[in-house]
Scaffold this active site. Structure first.
Site, mmCIF file in Angstrom:
data_model
loop_
_atom_site.group_PDB
_atom_site.id
_atom_site.type_symbol
_atom_site.label_atom_id
_atom_site.label_comp_id
_atom_site.label_asym_id
_atom_site.label_seq_id
_atom_site.Cartn_x
_atom_site.Cartn_y
_atom_site.Cartn_z
ATOM 1 N N ASN A 23 0.815 -1.403 0.023
ATOM 2 C CA ASN A 23 0.100 0.089 0.145
ATOM 3 C C ASN A 23 0.951 1.173 0.019
ATOM 4 O O ASN A 23 2.131 1.211 0.146
ATOM 5 C CB ASN A 23 -0.813 0.025 1.133
ATOM 6 C CG ASN A 23 -0.128 -0.002 2.426
ATOM 7 O OD1 ASN A 23 0.558 0.846 3.001
ATOM 8 N ND2 ASN A 23 -0.391 -1.111 3.504
ATOM 9 N N VAL A 32 -0.411 -10.559 0.741
ATOM 10 C CA VAL A 32 0.896 -10.993 0.009
ATOM 11 C C VAL A 32 2.000 -10.056 1.107
ATOM 12 O O VAL A 32 3.181 -10.464 1.222
ATOM 13 C CB VAL A 32 0.910 -10.967 -1.237
ATOM 14 C CG1 VAL A 32 0.918 -9.734 -1.782
ATOM 15 C CG2 VAL A 32 2.318 -11.732 -1.710
ATOM 16 N N ASP A 33 1.642 -8.784 1.152
ATOM 17 C CA ASP A 33 2.531 -7.841 1.877
ATOM 18 C C ASP A 33 3.068 -8.395 3.165
ATOM 19 O O ASP A 33 4.072 -8.336 3.735
ATOM 20 C CB ASP A 33 1.750 -6.599 2.179
ATOM 21 C CG ASP A 33 2.455 -5.292 2.329
ATOM 22 O OD1 ASP A 33 3.907 -5.454 2.290
ATOM 23 O OD2 ASP A 33 1.949 -4.276 2.613
ATOM 24 N N SER A 116 -3.377 -6.275 -6.759
ATOM 25 C CA SER A 116 -4.626 -5.589 -6.643
ATOM 26 C C SER A 116 -5.918 -6.621 -6.403
ATOM 27 O O SER A 116 -7.063 -6.236 -6.531
ATOM 28 C CB SER A 116 -4.953 -4.710 -7.520
ATOM 29 O OG SER A 116 -4.549 -3.515 -7.439
ATOM 30 N N THR A 117 -5.754 -7.888 -6.667
ATOM 31 C CA THR A 117 -6.968 -8.826 -6.855
ATOM 32 C C THR A 117 -7.256 -9.446 -5.530
ATOM 33 O O THR A 117 -8.063 -10.279 -5.283
ATOM 34 C CB THR A 117 -6.318 -10.097 -7.803
ATOM 35 O OG1 THR A 117 -5.383 -10.900 -7.252
ATOM 36 C CG2 THR A 117 -6.025 -9.656 -9.170
ATOM 37 N N VAL A 119 -7.438 -7.765 -1.378
ATOM 38 C CA VAL A 119 -8.163 -6.968 -0.553
ATOM 39 C C VAL A 119 -8.549 -5.711 -1.747
ATOM 40 O O VAL A 119 -9.611 -5.032 -1.221
ATOM 41 C CB VAL A 119 -7.197 -6.264 0.345
ATOM 42 C CG1 VAL A 119 -7.772 -5.079 1.198
ATOM 43 C CG2 VAL A 119 -7.074 -7.289 1.512
HETATM 44 N N1 AR6 Z 1 2.112 -15.483 -2.042
HETATM 45 C C1 AR6 Z 1 1.657 -15.135 -3.430
HETATM 46 N N2 AR6 Z 1 0.559 -14.621 -3.443
HETATM 47 C C2 AR6 Z 1 -0.077 -14.284 -2.387
HETATM 48 C C3 AR6 Z 1 0.282 -14.564 -0.939
HETATM 49 C C4 AR6 Z 1 1.521 -15.267 -1.153
HETATM 50 N N3 AR6 Z 1 2.094 -15.663 0.003
HETATM 51 N N4 AR6 Z 1 -0.585 -14.205 -0.173
HETATM 52 C C5 AR6 Z 1 -1.744 -13.594 -0.671
HETATM 53 N N5 AR6 Z 1 -1.065 -13.723 -2.249
HETATM 54 P P1 AR6 Z 1 -3.715 -8.885 -1.628
HETATM 55 P P2 AR6 Z 1 -3.894 -6.379 -3.010
HETATM 56 C C6 AR6 Z 1 -2.055 -13.297 -3.458
HETATM 57 O O1 AR6 Z 1 -4.583 -8.736 -0.815
HETATM 58 O O2 AR6 Z 1 -5.376 -6.893 -3.357
HETATM 59 C C7 AR6 Z 1 -2.139 -5.651 1.876
HETATM 60 O O3 AR6 Z 1 -2.846 -5.546 3.068
HETATM 61 C C8 AR6 Z 1 -3.831 -13.157 -3.121
HETATM 62 O O4 AR6 Z 1 -4.277 -14.587 -3.371
HETATM 63 O O5 AR6 Z 1 -2.251 -9.170 -0.811
HETATM 64 O O6 AR6 Z 1 -3.129 -5.738 -4.071
HETATM 65 C C9 AR6 Z 1 -1.203 -4.206 1.330
HETATM 66 O O7 AR6 Z 1 -0.562 -3.820 2.585
HETATM 67 C C10 AR6 Z 1 -3.989 -12.193 -4.305
HETATM 68 O O8 AR6 Z 1 -4.447 -12.623 -5.652
HETATM 69 O O9 AR6 Z 1 -3.117 -7.640 -2.190
HETATM 70 C C11 AR6 Z 1 -2.569 -3.508 0.894
HETATM 71 O O10 AR6 Z 1 -2.988 -2.638 1.790
HETATM 72 C C12 AR6 Z 1 -2.859 -11.198 -4.488
HETATM 73 O O11 AR6 Z 1 -2.059 -11.862 -3.604
HETATM 74 C C13 AR6 Z 1 -3.466 -4.645 0.202
HETATM 75 O O12 AR6 Z 1 -3.338 -5.373 0.839
HETATM 76 C C14 AR6 Z 1 -2.990 -9.906 -3.875
HETATM 77 O O13 AR6 Z 1 -3.937 -9.826 -2.598
HETATM 78 C C15 AR6 Z 1 -3.216 -4.601 -1.144
HETATM 79 O O14 AR6 Z 1 -4.303 -5.241 -1.920
#
Ligand code: AR6
Length: 169
Positions: A23, A32-33, A116-117, A119
């Site tokens: 973010n 993932v973050d 982005s896919t 949260v």
């Molecule tokens: N390895 C690979 N992909 C993953 C993992 C992992 N360990 N964990 C989750 N994913 P998101 P966003 C995938 O929500 O939508 C955070 O709080 C998950 O299945 O992580 O860009 C940040 O700090 C999904 O397809 O990121 C921001 O505030 C993808 O990662 C916010 O979330 C992205 O999901 C960013 O939201």
């Protein structure tokens, strides 16, 4: 440049850089973050605190610390707000700026999560099309990059990417 698809956890991959879907604060979060900060250890947050955040669509680089990857490229994808708020352009920018940063650091292998896919609720198929188009456009240019990997954590994204990669071939 080779484009490949994997399923699983991005924190386990031994590559030059993994991309973080962060973010704008770059100070950590869930998804993932959270997984990347957990696996890299507290030094990652210390370095992120020196970066003064990152605007949506841009990217910044840090070391990987305890990760198998040497670097982390932190990018910020858009929050989906219905599609009329430049979401597609901002998502393409997030991929493109991450690739440019990898290139600038002469990296050979980079892994992207599905930015982005989670949260941020960007529709998965549209996000995958943008990701693949942006990487393919970059692959046509002269680049240090030899391998770009898309890693899908959820089955739905994996199926979408698997089909789109075949279509685009
Ligand atoms: N390895 C690979 N992909 C993953 C993992 C992992 N360990 N964990 C989750 N994913 P998101 P966003 C995938 O929500 O939508 C955070 O709080 C998950 O299945 O992580 O860009 C940040 O700090 C999904 O397809 O990121 C921001 O505030 C993808 O990662 C916010 O979330 C992205 O999901 C960013 O939201």
């Amino acid at each position: 440049m080779e484009i490949t698809l994997k399923k699983g956890d991005i924190t386990q991959l031994k590559v030059d850089a993994i991309v973080n879907a962060a973010n704008t604060s770059l100070l950590g979060g869930g998804g993932v973050d959270g997984a990347i900060h957990q696996a890299a250890g507290p030094e990652l947050l210390q370095e992120c605190k020196t970066l003064n955040g990152c605007p949506t669509g841009m990217a910044k680089i840090t070391k990987g610390y305890q990760l198998p990857a040497s670097y982390v490229i932190h990018t910020v994808g858009p929050v989906w707000k219905g599609g009329n708020h430049k979401e597609a352009e901002l998502l393409a920018n997030a991929y493109a700026h991450s690739l440019k940063l990898a290139e600038k650091h002469q990296l050979k292998s980079v892994v992207f999560p599905n930015i982005s896919t989670g949260v941020y609720a960007f529709p998965k198929e549209e996000a995958a099309r943008i990701a693949l188009q942006t990487v393919k456009a970059f692959a046509n240019e002269q680049s240090s990059l030899e391998q770009v990997i898309f890693v899908c954590f959820d089955e739905e994204n994996y199926k979408i990417y698997d089909q789109l990669i075949r279509e685009l071939d």
